[in-house]
Write a protein that holds these residues in place. Sequence first.
Motif, short mmCIF file in Angstrom:
data_model
loop_
_atom_site.label_atom_id
_atom_site.label_comp_id
_atom_site.label_asym_id
_atom_site.label_seq_id
_atom_site.Cartn_x
_atom_site.Cartn_y
_atom_site.Cartn_z
N ASP A 108 0.82 -1.21 0.00
CA ASP A 108 0.00 0.00 0.00
C ASP A 108 0.85 1.26 0.00
O ASP A 108 0.50 2.26 -0.63
CB ASP A 108 -0.98 -0.01 1.17
CG ASP A 108 -0.29 -0.09 2.52
OD1 ASP A 108 0.82 -0.65 2.62
OD2 ASP A 108 -0.88 0.40 3.51
N LEU A 109 2.00 1.22 0.66
CA LEU A 109 2.87 2.39 0.69
C LEU A 109 3.63 2.56 -0.62
O LEU A 109 3.80 3.69 -1.10
CB LEU A 109 3.84 2.30 1.87
CG LEU A 109 3.19 2.29 3.25
CD1 LEU A 109 4.24 2.16 4.34
CD2 LEU A 109 2.33 3.53 3.47
N SER A 140 2.52 1.81 -3.51
CA SER A 140 1.55 2.38 -4.44
C SER A 140 1.30 3.86 -4.19
O SER A 140 0.79 4.56 -5.06
CB SER A 140 0.23 1.61 -4.35
OG SER A 140 0.41 0.27 -4.77
N GLY A 141 1.68 4.35 -3.01
CA GLY A 141 1.54 5.77 -2.70
C GLY A 141 2.58 6.65 -3.35
O GLY A 141 2.42 7.87 -3.42
N TRP A 142 3.67 6.06 -3.82
CA TRP A 142 4.73 6.87 -4.44
C TRP A 142 5.26 6.28 -5.75
O TRP A 142 5.84 7.00 -6.56
CB TRP A 142 5.90 7.10 -3.48
CG TRP A 142 6.69 5.86 -3.15
CD1 TRP A 142 6.42 4.96 -2.16
CD2 TRP A 142 7.88 5.38 -3.79
NE1 TRP A 142 7.35 3.95 -2.16
CE2 TRP A 142 8.27 4.19 -3.14
CE3 TRP A 142 8.66 5.85 -4.85
CZ2 TRP A 142 9.39 3.45 -3.53
CZ3 TRP A 142 9.78 5.12 -5.22
CH2 TRP A 142 10.14 3.94 -4.56
N LEU A 167 5.88 11.89 0.42
CA LEU A 167 5.04 10.98 1.20
C LEU A 167 5.57 10.84 2.62
O LEU A 167 4.82 10.97 3.59
CB LEU A 167 5.00 9.60 0.53
CG LEU A 167 4.24 8.50 1.27
CD1 LEU A 167 2.75 8.72 1.16
CD2 LEU A 167 4.62 7.13 0.72
N ARG A 196 -0.15 3.59 6.82
CA ARG A 196 -0.03 4.92 6.21
C ARG A 196 1.41 5.39 6.37
O ARG A 196 2.09 5.04 7.30
CB ARG A 196 -0.98 5.88 6.89
CG ARG A 196 -2.44 5.40 6.80
CD ARG A 196 -3.34 6.30 7.58
NE ARG A 196 -3.50 7.58 6.91
CZ ARG A 196 -4.50 7.87 6.09
NH1 ARG A 196 -5.39 6.96 5.80
NH2 ARG A 196 -4.60 9.05 5.54
#
Length: 161
Positions: free
Chosen positions: A38-39, A41-43, A149, A160
Amino acid sequence: MTSINEPAVVDTEAYTVSRTVTIEATPERVWAALTQEDLISGWFGQRTELRDLRVGGEGVFSWPDVPDVQVRIEEYDPTTAFAFRWGTPVGQVMDETSSTVARFTLEPQGSSTVLRVVETGFDLVTDTAERLESHQQGWTSELDELVALLEGALAVDGGRA
């Protein structure tokens, strides 16, 4: 406070793309952003599948408007070094002529982490010049997103960054 970091650099003699950034975050937080789906995919990319976190573990990175690419973990040393082979579209055979290796090293520096990525193998791929340029631009923008991020207001707790 966000650090000023230089863009990625191409070494045409060594066929590498590299970049070093200093991030106001602990190595543990940076490591989480490099290895948790998930992290990531955040960057980096739009969607990440990377459930098998061990050397040889495989996954997929996805971006809009380009084919999904295979990923295989080549090195996994928590909070110190992480490397993956990537670039071959899903469904094709991944080898040295269709993929490169991105290796990240993390070094604590006070309350920050110095993160270095060196991507190798461009001398063996069929579209060397195009990939070098594309990955130089990519590591510049993607690592800027990683810094943003991790230096943002969210904490790594609960998935998160």
